[in-house]
Design a protein around this motif. Structure first.
Motif, PDB file in Angstrom:
ATOM      1  N   THR A 128      24.472  16.209   0.728  1.00  0.00           N
ATOM      2  CA  THR A 128      24.105  15.235  -0.333  1.00  0.00           C
ATOM      3  C   THR A 128      22.969  14.492   0.209  1.00  0.00           C
ATOM      4  OG1 THR A 128      26.144  15.393  -1.652  1.00  0.00           O
ATOM      5  CG2 THR A 128      24.699  13.623  -2.276  1.00  0.00           C
ATOM      6  N   ASP A 129      21.681  14.601  -0.297  1.00  0.00           N
ATOM      7  CA  ASP A 129      20.525  13.614  -0.053  1.00  0.00           C
ATOM      8  C   ASP A 129      20.833  12.344  -0.609  1.00  0.00           C
ATOM      9  OD1 ASP A 129      18.510  12.602   1.243  1.00  0.00           O
ATOM     10  OD2 ASP A 129      17.298  13.736  -0.042  1.00  0.00           O
ATOM     11  N   THR A 130      20.517  11.055  -0.236  1.00  0.00           N
ATOM     12  CA  THR A 130      20.508   9.999  -0.798  1.00  0.00           C
ATOM     13  C   THR A 130      19.287   9.401  -0.786  1.00  0.00           C
ATOM     14  OG1 THR A 130      21.599   8.636   1.199  1.00  0.00           O
ATOM     15  CG2 THR A 130      23.161   9.708  -0.433  1.00  0.00           C
ATOM     16  N   VAL A 131      19.115   8.193  -1.532  1.00  0.00           N
ATOM     17  CA  VAL A 131      17.914   7.383  -1.568  1.00  0.00           C
ATOM     18  C   VAL A 131      17.778   6.761  -0.275  1.00  0.00           C
ATOM     19  CG1 VAL A 131      18.957   5.477  -2.593  1.00  0.00           C
ATOM     20  CG2 VAL A 131      16.723   5.677  -2.967  1.00  0.00           C
ATOM     21  N   GLY A 132      16.433   6.712   0.003  1.00  0.00           N
ATOM     22  CA  GLY A 132      16.130   5.969   1.399  1.00  0.00           C
ATOM     23  C   GLY A 132      16.431   4.564   1.342  1.00  0.00           C
ATOM     24  N   PHE A 133      17.057   3.997   2.672  1.00  0.00           N
ATOM     25  CA  PHE A 133      17.145   2.444   2.644  1.00  0.00           C
ATOM     26  C   PHE A 133      15.774   1.657   3.184  1.00  0.00           C
ATOM     27  CE2 PHE A 133      21.881   3.625   3.775  1.00  0.00           C
ATOM     28  CZ  PHE A 133      21.861   4.060   2.555  1.00  0.00           C
ATOM     29  N   ILE A 134      15.874   0.601   3.142  1.00  0.00           N
ATOM     30  CA  ILE A 134      14.453  -0.356   3.424  1.00  0.00           C
ATOM     31  C   ILE A 134      15.167  -1.617   3.831  1.00  0.00           C
ATOM     32  CG2 ILE A 134      13.573  -0.987   1.321  1.00  0.00           C
ATOM     33  CD1 ILE A 134      10.928  -0.260   2.561  1.00  0.00           C
ATOM     34  N   ARG A 135      14.579  -2.406   4.460  1.00  0.00           N
ATOM     35  CA  ARG A 135      14.914  -3.771   4.834  1.00  0.00           C
ATOM     36  C   ARG A 135      14.332  -4.543   3.437  1.00  0.00           C
ATOM     37  NH1 ARG A 135      11.149  -5.485   9.677  1.00  0.00           N
ATOM     38  NH2 ARG A 135      10.821  -3.231  10.035  1.00  0.00           N
ATOM     39  N   LYS A 136      15.174  -5.335   3.471  1.00  0.00           N
ATOM     40  CA  LYS A 136      15.266  -6.315   2.199  1.00  0.00           C
ATOM     41  C   LYS A 136      15.379  -5.332   0.971  1.00  0.00           C
ATOM     42  CE  LYS A 136      12.442  -9.379   4.676  1.00  0.00           C
ATOM     43  NZ  LYS A 136      11.004 -10.156   4.827  1.00  0.00           N
ATOM     44  N   LEU A 137      16.285  -4.398   0.781  1.00  0.00           N
ATOM     45  CA  LEU A 137      16.308  -3.634  -0.480  1.00  0.00           C
ATOM     46  C   LEU A 137      16.756  -4.446  -1.556  1.00  0.00           C
ATOM     47  CD1 LEU A 137      16.277  -0.494  -1.201  1.00  0.00           C
ATOM     48  CD2 LEU A 137      18.796  -0.495  -1.082  1.00  0.00           C
ATOM     49  N   ASP A 197      -4.091 -18.445  -9.268  1.00  0.00           N
ATOM     50  CA  ASP A 197      -4.638 -18.064 -10.544  1.00  0.00           C
ATOM     51  C   ASP A 197      -5.082 -16.694 -10.285  1.00  0.00           C
ATOM     52  OD1 ASP A 197      -5.724 -18.441 -13.037  1.00  0.00           O
ATOM     53  OD2 ASP A 197      -7.660 -18.620 -12.588  1.00  0.00           O
ATOM     54  N   VAL A 198      -4.427 -15.861  -9.434  1.00  0.00           N
ATOM     55  CA  VAL A 198      -4.272 -14.402  -9.587  1.00  0.00           C
ATOM     56  C   VAL A 198      -2.974 -13.806  -9.814  1.00  0.00           C
ATOM     57  CG1 VAL A 198      -6.151 -14.409  -7.768  1.00  0.00           C
ATOM     58  CG2 VAL A 198      -3.898 -14.426  -6.763  1.00  0.00           C
ATOM     59  N   LYS A 199      -3.179 -12.495  -9.649  1.00  0.00           N
ATOM     60  CA  LYS A 199      -1.691 -11.954  -9.982  1.00  0.00           C
ATOM     61  C   LYS A 199      -0.618 -11.986  -8.595  1.00  0.00           C
ATOM     62  CE  LYS A 199      -0.151  -7.144 -11.093  1.00  0.00           C
ATOM     63  NZ  LYS A 199      -0.563  -5.696 -11.509  1.00  0.00           N
ATOM     64  N   ILE A 200       0.612 -12.538  -8.944  1.00  0.00           N
ATOM     65  CA  ILE A 200       1.352 -12.535  -7.847  1.00  0.00           C
ATOM     66  C   ILE A 200       2.507 -11.631  -7.885  1.00  0.00           C
ATOM     67  CG2 ILE A 200       3.084 -14.345  -6.982  1.00  0.00           C
ATOM     68  CD1 ILE A 200      -0.096 -15.223  -7.218  1.00  0.00           C
ATOM     69  N   MET A 201       2.619 -10.905  -6.778  1.00  0.00           N
ATOM     70  CA  MET A 201       3.616  -9.875  -6.943  1.00  0.00           C
ATOM     71  C   MET A 201       4.679 -10.139  -5.384  1.00  0.00           C
ATOM     72  SD  MET A 201       1.036  -6.449  -7.522  1.00  0.00           S
ATOM     73  CE  MET A 201      -0.271  -7.575  -6.691  1.00  0.00           C
ATOM     74  N   ASP A 202       5.770  -9.494  -5.337  1.00  0.00           N
ATOM     75  CA  ASP A 202       6.571  -9.722  -4.164  1.00  0.00           C
ATOM     76  C   ASP A 202       6.957  -8.177  -3.713  1.00  0.00           C
ATOM     77  OD1 ASP A 202       8.761  -8.949  -5.668  1.00  0.00           O
ATOM     78  OD2 ASP A 202       9.335 -11.122  -5.887  1.00  0.00           O
ATOM     79  N   ARG A 203       7.655  -8.162  -2.589  1.00  0.00           N
ATOM     80  CA  ARG A 203       8.540  -6.887  -2.132  1.00  0.00           C
ATOM     81  C   ARG A 203       9.231  -6.210  -2.975  1.00  0.00           C
ATOM     82  NH1 ARG A 203      10.579  -4.199   2.836  1.00  0.00           N
ATOM     83  NH2 ARG A 203       8.714  -5.388   3.907  1.00  0.00           N
ATOM     84  N   THR A 204       9.992  -7.030  -3.774  1.00  0.00           N
ATOM     85  CA  THR A 204      10.992  -6.455  -4.786  1.00  0.00           C
ATOM     86  C   THR A 204      10.263  -5.719  -6.030  1.00  0.00           C
ATOM     87  OG1 THR A 204      12.772  -7.944  -4.251  1.00  0.00           O
ATOM     88  CG2 THR A 204      12.713  -6.608  -6.563  1.00  0.00           C
ATOM     89  N   LEU A 205       9.046  -6.353  -6.515  1.00  0.00           N
ATOM     90  CA  LEU A 205       8.254  -5.772  -7.460  1.00  0.00           C
ATOM     91  C   LEU A 205       7.490  -4.292  -7.009  1.00  0.00           C
ATOM     92  CD1 LEU A 205       7.385  -6.278 -10.280  1.00  0.00           C
ATOM     93  CD2 LEU A 205       5.413  -7.227  -9.607  1.00  0.00           C
ATOM     94  N   LEU A 206       7.254  -4.283  -5.777  1.00  0.00           N
ATOM     95  CA  LEU A 206       6.529  -3.186  -5.276  1.00  0.00           C
ATOM     96  C   LEU A 206       7.741  -2.018  -5.345  1.00  0.00           C
ATOM     97  CD1 LEU A 206       4.249  -4.102  -2.211  1.00  0.00           C
ATOM     98  CD2 LEU A 206       3.591  -3.779  -4.732  1.00  0.00           C
TER      99      LEU A 206
END
Length: 411
Positions: A251-260, A98-107
């Protein structure tokens, strides 16, 4: 005058320690950074050892009780899970906690929504957000309406969640059409670069490794470079003149991250594919990060998923001026490597020399003599190659220099 200020969200970080032994605390450290970047404060952590996440509630029953107690003790307003939640898990957690639920993808999507500046970037982010939300419409409707704003409500916004699935999918179709137009423009620009034979170096790396700082230092690009995750989102291309007069596009590209998130990879494919068409990959590594080896592995995994292969790779271990002792860093998958500091300029002259040598190796030394009636070939020599010596004689022009191997036979 009464000042109103939106309360900062307080969240509990939740993760699953899988059997294969992933460094869960390091992953949660990164998740905390993501939460901070998105505007939330992490006030607690809960980790459960499981072979796989619970299909209905992500965590097991016992751990959910522990999360409930921690939420009450810390007065947290929500939780953030370290993995992408399925619609069933999202709904299950919402009902129990009964609280706000978020995950890594949403962030990550939320951060991207706040950072997108160009038309292409905004389209890509909204497309990824809507695809993510379309599958979770029911669960997100309750969860995101709870606090009336905050993380997950930027970009298309909560109003998009209040329309039916048909409207959302209509919006997705429209965005895809817009993105195809942008991609066609990018393809034309890319083709012009290839026709002009200007070599391209794509700067890739884990987020916050210092890619933008390096581009600024080398070319004076003056793009945003801050010590935070995904400080810059939209790609930037600048010209760099190397020692000896060679010109290369960086050319600079967007940074990568685990579980992209796969929605982001799909939406940003045209941007990330710049690496596929580059002549050289410049891989920037944060050498002082304890997870540097893991981050390098993530970068190579992402490049492979994009179909980037058979490229010359130069690994630049950045922030080397902050290394303690004589620590030696290695990248066995790179063709060349060196230590640099984008902030201080240390090692950048050597980097330029290395890029010059790589590009020169792709060229052949030629000596030509052109009659004046063939002066057009001389123009091509100047356009595609590097002229070392040029002598105008009575009967024609003698020239010596370097040409790309594929052009040497044509000119």
């Amino acid at each position: 005058m009464i000042e109103t200020k939106q309360a900062r969200e307080r969240v509990v970080l939740v993760g699953i320690q899988l059997a294969q032994g992933e460094d869960m605390q390091a992953s949660l450290d990164e998740l905390e950074q993501l939460a901070e970047t998105a505007g939330a404060k992490a006030v607690g952590r809960v980790v459960q050892n499981r072979e796989q996440p619970h299909p209905a509630t992500y965590l097991g029953k016992g751990k959910l009780e522990e999360v409930k107690e921690l939420l009450w003790e810390t007065e947290a307003t929500g939780i953030v899970c370290d993995d992408e939640l399925s619609p069933a898990q999202l709904s299950g957690l919402e009902k129990i906690l009964d609280v706000k639920i978020m995950d890594r993808t949403l962030l990550i999507l939320d951060i991207f929504a706040a950072r997108a500046r160009t038309r292409e970037g905004k389209i890509q982010v909204e497309l990824a957000q809507l695809k993510y939300r379309a599958a979770r419409l029911v669960g997100l409707r309750d969860s995101l309406s709870r606090l009336g704003g905050g993380i997950g409500t930027r970009g298309p916004g909560e109003s998009k969640l209040e329309v039916d699935r048909r409207r959302i999918h209509e919006r997705i179709s429209w965005l895809k059409a817009q993105l195809r137009d942008v991609e066609r423009h990018r393809e034309v620009t890319r083709q012009k670069r290839m026709d002009n034979r200007i070599p391209v170096t794509a700067i890739v790396g884990y987020t916050n490794a210092g890619k933008s700082t390096l581009l600024n230092r080398l070319t004076g690009a003056d793009i945003l470079a801050e010590d935070q995750l995904f400080a810059t989102l939209d790609p930037t291309t600048r010209t760099l003149v190397l020692p000896g007069g060679d010109t290369v596009l960086l050319t600079d590209t967007v940074g990568f991250i685990r579980k992209l998130p796969h929605h982001l990879i799909e939406a940003f494919k045209s941007t990330l594919e710049e690496a596929r068409y580059a002549d050289v990959i410049l891989h920037v590594v944060d050498s002082v990060n304890p997870q540097a080896d893991v981050q390098m592995h993530v970068v190579y995994e992402t490049l492979e998923s994009l179909g980037v292969k058979d490229k010359t790779i130069v690994t630049a271990f950045n922030k080397s001026d902050r290394l303690a002792g004589d620590l030696t860093l290695r990248d066995l998958r790179a063709d060349y490597s060196l230590q640099i500091s984008a902030a201080s300029g240390q090692g950048l002259d050597r980097l330029k020399e290395m890029l010059t040598a790589i590009l020169r190796a792709r060229r052949v030394y030629v000596e030509r003599f052109y009659l004046y009636r063939d002066a057009g070939k001389m123009e091509q020599f100047h356009r595609y190659g590097q002229v070392l010596n040029e002598e105008y004689r009575e009967e024609g022009i003698a020239v010596a220099g370097y040409l790309p191997a594929e052009m040497a036979a044509k000119i």
